[in-house]
Design a protein around this motif. Structure first.
Motif, short mmCIF file in Angstrom:
data_model
loop_
_atom_site.label_atom_id
_atom_site.label_comp_id
_atom_site.label_asym_id
_atom_site.label_seq_id
_atom_site.Cartn_x
_atom_site.Cartn_y
_atom_site.Cartn_z
N ALA A 1 0.85 -1.20 0.00
CA ALA A 1 0.00 0.00 0.00
C ALA A 1 0.88 1.24 0.00
N PRO A 2 0.49 2.27 -0.74
CA PRO A 2 1.29 3.50 -0.77
C PRO A 2 1.43 4.11 0.62
N LEU A 3 2.64 4.47 0.99
CA LEU A 3 2.87 5.09 2.29
C LEU A 3 2.28 6.49 2.33
N ALA A 4 2.11 7.09 1.16
CA ALA A 4 1.55 8.44 1.11
C ALA A 4 0.14 8.51 1.67
N ARG A 5 -0.56 7.37 1.69
CA ARG A 5 -1.91 7.36 2.27
C ARG A 5 -1.89 7.68 3.76
N ASP A 6 -0.75 7.44 4.39
CA ASP A 6 -0.63 7.68 5.82
C ASP A 6 0.32 8.84 6.08
N ALA A 7 0.35 9.81 5.15
CA ALA A 7 1.25 10.95 5.26
C ALA A 7 0.47 12.25 5.18
N MET A 8 1.06 13.27 5.74
CA MET A 8 0.52 14.62 5.67
C MET A 8 1.59 15.53 5.09
N ALA A 9 1.21 16.39 4.16
CA ALA A 9 2.13 17.40 3.62
C ALA A 9 1.93 18.70 4.40
N TYR A 10 3.02 19.20 4.98
CA TYR A 10 2.99 20.45 5.73
C TYR A 10 3.84 21.45 4.96
N VAL A 11 3.17 22.41 4.32
CA VAL A 11 3.85 23.33 3.40
C VAL A 11 4.12 24.66 4.10
N ILE B 1 -3.23 17.88 3.61
CA ILE B 1 -2.29 18.98 3.36
C ILE B 1 -2.60 20.14 4.29
N SER B 2 -1.57 20.73 4.85
CA SER B 2 -1.70 21.96 5.63
C SER B 2 -0.69 22.97 5.11
N VAL B 3 -1.09 24.23 5.05
CA VAL B 3 -0.22 25.29 4.55
C VAL B 3 -0.10 26.36 5.63
N ALA B 4 1.12 26.62 6.08
CA ALA B 4 1.38 27.64 7.09
C ALA B 4 1.72 28.95 6.38
N THR B 5 0.97 30.02 6.68
CA THR B 5 1.16 31.32 6.04
C THR B 5 1.54 32.37 7.08
N GLU C 1 -0.74 16.44 15.26
CA GLU C 1 -1.07 15.26 16.07
C GLU C 1 -2.51 14.82 15.82
N ASP C 2 -3.42 15.78 15.68
CA ASP C 2 -4.83 15.44 15.49
C ASP C 2 -5.10 14.69 14.19
N THR C 3 -4.22 14.81 13.20
CA THR C 3 -4.43 14.10 11.95
C THR C 3 -4.20 12.60 12.11
N GLY C 4 -3.38 12.21 13.10
CA GLY C 4 -3.10 10.79 13.32
C GLY C 4 -2.24 10.15 12.25
N VAL C 5 -1.52 10.95 11.47
CA VAL C 5 -0.70 10.39 10.39
C VAL C 5 0.57 9.77 10.95
N ARG C 6 1.17 8.87 10.16
CA ARG C 6 2.44 8.25 10.54
C ARG C 6 3.63 9.05 10.03
N TYR C 7 3.45 9.74 8.91
CA TYR C 7 4.54 10.49 8.31
C TYR C 7 4.12 11.94 8.09
N VAL C 8 5.07 12.86 8.29
CA VAL C 8 4.85 14.27 8.01
C VAL C 8 5.91 14.70 6.99
N VAL C 9 5.45 15.14 5.84
CA VAL C 9 6.34 15.61 4.79
C VAL C 9 6.37 17.14 4.84
#
Length: 216
Positions: A8-18, A63-67, A123-131
Motif C-alpha cells: 500500500a502506498p505510504l503516502a496514504r498515511d502521510a501529511m504534507a505540511y507546506v 495537506i496543511s499550509v502555514a502562512t 497530532e490530530d491528523t493521526g498520520v504516521r509520516y509528516v512531509v
C-alpha cells in the motif's frame, strides 16, 4: 500465478505540511504585496502550486499550509484552487495563518517554529509520516519514493538533497554526510564552500523535503 501484491502506498498515511510564510526579499517588487509562494508562475499558477501538485500526484491527501507574510493573495488562491479535498474521503486541506499561539508577540520565528506552533494540529491528523515542504520552490518530485526510502532505512528524519556546483553552495544550507548518507554536520550558507567528498567541485544542499516519523 504469483501471490505478489504491491504494498500500500505510504503516502496514504502521510501529511504534507507546506511552509509558505516567507517574503522572498530577493524578488524585490514581486513580493512587496504578496508572499513568495503566491508569486505568479506561467500565467494563473502560483509558485506554491508545485509543492501542492507534487503532494497530490504522490498520493498525499492531507495537506496543511502555514502562512504569515502578506498572506491575503496566497490564501485567496488556495481557497479558490485547492478546495476539492473532502473530509468524508479522509482528506483535508487546512490553511494555518500565524496566530500568536505561544504569546502576544510570538509570530512564526522561522521554519521550525512554524511547525512547532502547530504540533497539536499535526497530532490530530493521526498520520504516521509528516512531509515538510517549502512552498517557494519550483520542481517535480514523487514523495512516495522518498517515503519508501525513509521507511526502509528506519530513519527518524530524512532530508532530501540535491547536488549543485560548488560556487552555488553559498546560497544553500550544506549537508555533510558519511558513506551511508547519514547527516553528520550542517552548515548554513558557507562562505568557503566545502566540497563534496567524492568531487572537489560539487556539494549537497538540502532540498525542500523532510520526512518525519512522529512519536506522539
Amino acid at each position: 500465478m504469483s501471490n505478489y501484491r504491491n504494498p500500500a502506498p505510504l503516502a496514504r498515511d502521510a501529511m504534507a505540511y507546506v511552509l509558505a510564510g516567507g517574503r522572498g526579499s530577493r524578488l524585490v517588487e514581486l513580493t512587496n504585496r504578496r508572499a513568495k509562494p503566491a508569486v505568479f508562475f506561467g500565467g494563473k499558477s502560483r509558485i506554491i502550486d508545485f509543492a501542492l501538485s507534487n503532494s497530490i500526484n504522490s498520493g498525499i491527501r492531507r495537506i496543511s499550509v502555514a502562512t504569515q507574510y502578506q498572506a491575503h493573495s496566497l490564501i485567496r488562491h488556495l481557497q479558490r484552487g485547492w478546495n476539492f479535498l473532502h473530509t468524508e474521503r479522509n482528506e483535508s486541506f487546512d490553511i494555518l495563518p500565524a496566530s500568536q499561539r505561544t504569546g502576544a508577540d510570538k509570530w512564526y520565528a522561522g521554519t521550525a517554529d512554524a511547525v512547532y506552533q502547530n504540533m497539536d494540529i499535526i497530532e490530530d491528523t493521526g498520520v504516521r509520516y509528516v512531509v515538510i515542504l517549502a512552498g517557494d520552490h519550483i520542481y517535480k518530485m514523487d514523495y512516495e519514493l522518498m517515503l519508501r526510502q525513509h521507511e526502509s532505512t528506519g530513519a527518524d528524519v530524512t532530508v532530501g538533497c540535491l547536488e549543485v556546483p560548488r560556487m552555488e553552495a553559498t546560497g544553500f544550507g550544506v549537508m555533510h554526510v558519511d558513506a551511508a548518507d547519514r547527516i553528520e554536520k550542517f552548515i548554513e550558507k558557507p562562505a568557503n564552500r566545502p566540497p563534496f567528498p567524492t568531487s572537489p567541485t560539487w556539494r549537497w544542499p538540502p532540498w525542500a523535503f523532510m520526512c518525519l516519523r512522529p512519536r506522539f
